[in-house]
Design a protein around this motif. Structure first.
Motif, PDB file in Angstrom:
ATOM      1  N   TYR A 123       0.760  -1.101   0.269  1.00 28.64           N
ATOM      2  CA  TYR A 123      -0.023  -0.074  -0.085  1.00 28.64           C
ATOM      3  C   TYR A 123       1.037   1.265  -0.026  1.00 28.64           C
ATOM      4  O   TYR A 123       2.011   1.091   0.626  1.00 28.64           O
ATOM      5  CB  TYR A 123      -0.972  -0.067   1.169  1.00 28.64           C
ATOM      6  N   ARG A 124       0.362   2.369  -0.530  1.00 33.14           N
ATOM      7  CA  ARG A 124       1.116   3.548  -0.677  1.00 33.14           C
ATOM      8  C   ARG A 124       0.018   4.710  -0.478  1.00 33.14           C
ATOM      9  O   ARG A 124      -0.985   4.564  -0.586  1.00 33.14           O
ATOM     10  CB  ARG A 124       1.533   3.613  -2.066  1.00 33.14           C
ATOM     11  N   ALA A 125       0.558   5.463   0.415  1.00 29.50           N
ATOM     12  CA  ALA A 125      -0.097   6.821   0.626  1.00 29.50           C
ATOM     13  C   ALA A 125       0.222   7.965  -0.084  1.00 29.50           C
ATOM     14  O   ALA A 125       1.362   8.137  -0.540  1.00 29.50           O
ATOM     15  CB  ALA A 125       0.042   7.390   2.233  1.00 29.50           C
TER      16      ALA A 125
ATOM     17  N   TYR B  74      -5.427  13.168   1.166  1.00 26.24           N
ATOM     18  CA  TYR B  74      -4.542  11.893   0.925  1.00 26.24           C
ATOM     19  C   TYR B  74      -5.614  10.770   0.214  1.00 26.24           C
ATOM     20  O   TYR B  74      -6.563  10.834   0.384  1.00 26.24           O
ATOM     21  CB  TYR B  74      -4.182  11.530   2.499  1.00 26.24           C
ATOM     22  N   VAL B  75      -4.680   9.920  -0.240  1.00 31.10           N
ATOM     23  CA  VAL B  75      -5.544   8.870  -1.078  1.00 31.10           C
ATOM     24  C   VAL B  75      -4.695   7.650  -0.441  1.00 31.10           C
ATOM     25  O   VAL B  75      -3.173   7.774  -0.748  1.00 31.10           O
ATOM     26  CB  VAL B  75      -5.708   8.803  -2.446  1.00 31.10           C
ATOM     27  N   ILE B  76      -5.047   6.557  -0.066  1.00 29.11           N
ATOM     28  CA  ILE B  76      -4.497   5.181   0.366  1.00 29.11           C
ATOM     29  C   ILE B  76      -4.895   4.375  -1.125  1.00 29.11           C
ATOM     30  O   ILE B  76      -5.958   3.975  -1.243  1.00 29.11           O
ATOM     31  CB  ILE B  76      -4.679   4.611   1.530  1.00 29.11           C
ATOM     32  N   ARG B  77      -3.709   3.838  -1.470  1.00 32.62           N
ATOM     33  CA  ARG B  77      -3.891   2.851  -2.800  1.00 32.62           C
ATOM     34  C   ARG B  77      -3.282   1.521  -2.516  1.00 32.62           C
ATOM     35  O   ARG B  77      -2.147   1.483  -1.836  1.00 32.62           O
ATOM     36  CB  ARG B  77      -3.337   3.680  -3.947  1.00 32.62           C
ATOM     37  N   ARG B  78      -3.974   0.437  -3.055  1.00 31.56           N
ATOM     38  CA  ARG B  78      -3.420  -0.668  -3.010  1.00 31.56           C
ATOM     39  C   ARG B  78      -2.545  -0.918  -4.242  1.00 31.56           C
ATOM     40  O   ARG B  78      -3.339  -1.028  -5.352  1.00 31.56           O
ATOM     41  CB  ARG B  78      -4.454  -1.745  -3.118  1.00 31.56           C
TER      42      ARG B  78
END
Length: 397
Positions: free
Chosen positions: A185-187, A229-233
């Protein structure tokens, strides 16, 4: 399977670059029957012209290269192609046209001389006044990413405004998020000034409620309080936007070139000059103009390849670096393998060389990456000297 798909996408992207460069080689050979060894140096000029436009002209227009809109990248590409088209015209007019009736060896030596001239001129820096200094020279430069460095198949699992209490290495969630086991995961944090920062999430898997604190693998430049912010898989096999841009742009240019050559009067004139210049002149075709246009068109395709190469790899080595020479040689090998003088053959050869190079490096040995390319060249010349799609030419004596 993931490694195979990732290698496949890389091969398609790199093959598009090789094909664009190979088209310039094959077009000039198709018309004048000689190899323009200075063509690869025009690719270098295209990359450096793109760098100049991105780092000097865009800021002059009030555009931050790190957060430039999509049309800015299109503008950089367009003007880099125009600049290299002018260089291609000058090369043909000053270096090759006076040798039109000279022995081919003379033209070959001239082509090598033009290549060395461009490489050495690229070692210099030019002050044009008004604060404009062409950033050539002996030092590598970093090309701004005019295309966002994102994967199109990443999935957003949470988004919101960072809450108070976060630090440069943590993120306070506004909404719940679920982190699955075995996935990365990345912020992605978006600043008010348009800047975008990315940091890996190192928190353990599980469910995080609103107000939970997530740990980041790297520190941000400032606490993210109030930032979106967006948390992306992250996808197992990411489809990078830059690779999509390269394939779509290169594919579009190839289609336009094919339509120009086979569906227009100018293309008919190019094919007539390729068949016989004297007969074409007797039929009223302006041979000199057609040849100049061929050089300009090939140089513009080279500039497009240089621009795409620069935004993919971002680090621009100095113009005489061995990496540029190797890039031009591989594209030349692609043109020969596909069938020098054949447009479809140049495209096929570009993808064929890229596939052999990339898959050989992954599944055989990375040390044999370059050796395999030239081994294929030797094999093709032994088995089919005219290339895969080339046809033998008959000369009456």
């Amino acid at each position: 399977m993931d490694d195979f798909l990732q290698t496949l996408m890389t091969a398609v992207s790199v093959g598009s670059l090789y094909a664009l460069i190979a088209l310039g080689y094959t077009m000039v050979y198709g018309v004048l029957k000689f190899i323009n060894f200075a063509h690869s140096d025009v690719v270098v000029l295209g990359a450096w012209f793109s760098f100049t436009l991105a780092t000097w002209f865009l800021p002059q227009m009030g555009i931050d290269p790190a957060a430039a809109p999509w049309w800015a990248a299109c503008g950089v590409l367009f003007f880099a192609m125009l600049a290299c088209g002018g260089v291609g015209f000058l090369i043909e007019r000053l270096a090759y046209r006076p040798l039109r009736r000279a022995p081919r060896l003379n033209v070959l030596i001239t082509a090598i001389g033009v290549s060395l001239l461009l490489q050495n001129v690229g070692q210099l820096q030019f002050d044009l006044g008004a604060g404009l200094r062409l950033p050539f020279g002996t030092q590598p430069q970093g090309m701004p990413r005019l295309v966002p460095d994102v994967a199109l198949n990443d999935a957003a699992v949470a988004r919101g405004v960072a809450g108070e209490g976060g630090s440069s290495s943590t993120l306070v969630l506004e909404h719940p998020a679920v982190l699955e086991s075995g996935r990365s995961y990345r912020a992605v944090v978006y600043r008010d000034n348009g800047a975008v920062e990315r940091a890996r999430i190192t928190s353990s898997t599980g469910t995080y409620g609103a107000g939970a604190v997530m740990s980041l693998g790297s520190s941000l430049t400032r606490p993210p309080d109030g930032s979106v912010y967006v948390i992306r898989r992250l996808a197992r096999v990411p489809i990078a936007m830059i690779d999509v841009v390269i394939v779509v742009t290169a594919g579009g240019l190839m289609v336009l070139l094919n339509l120009l050559v086979y569906r227009s009067k100018l293309g008919m004139a190019m094919r007539a000059v390729s068949f016989n210049t004297d007969t074409a002149a007797l039929m009223g075709i302006p041979v000199d103009r057609v040849i100049s246009f061929t050089f300009v068109l090939g140089a513009m395709l080279a500039a497009a390849a240089g621009f795409l190469y620069a935004i993919k790899y971002t680090t621009l080595q100095q113009p005489a670096h061995a990496g540029w020479v190797l890039l031009g040689l591989k594209a030349f090998v692609a043109a020969v393998v596909g069938g020098i003088g054949n447009i479809q053959g140049a495209v096929l050869g570009g993808f064929l060389i890229a596939f052999i190079e990339q898959f050989g490096a992954v599944y055989v040995s990375s040390d044999l990456r370059d050796i395999s390319v030239f081994a294929v060249l030797i094999l093709v010349l032994l088995v089919r000297p005219t290339g895969v799609l080339g046809s033998p030419s008959c000369e009456k004596v």
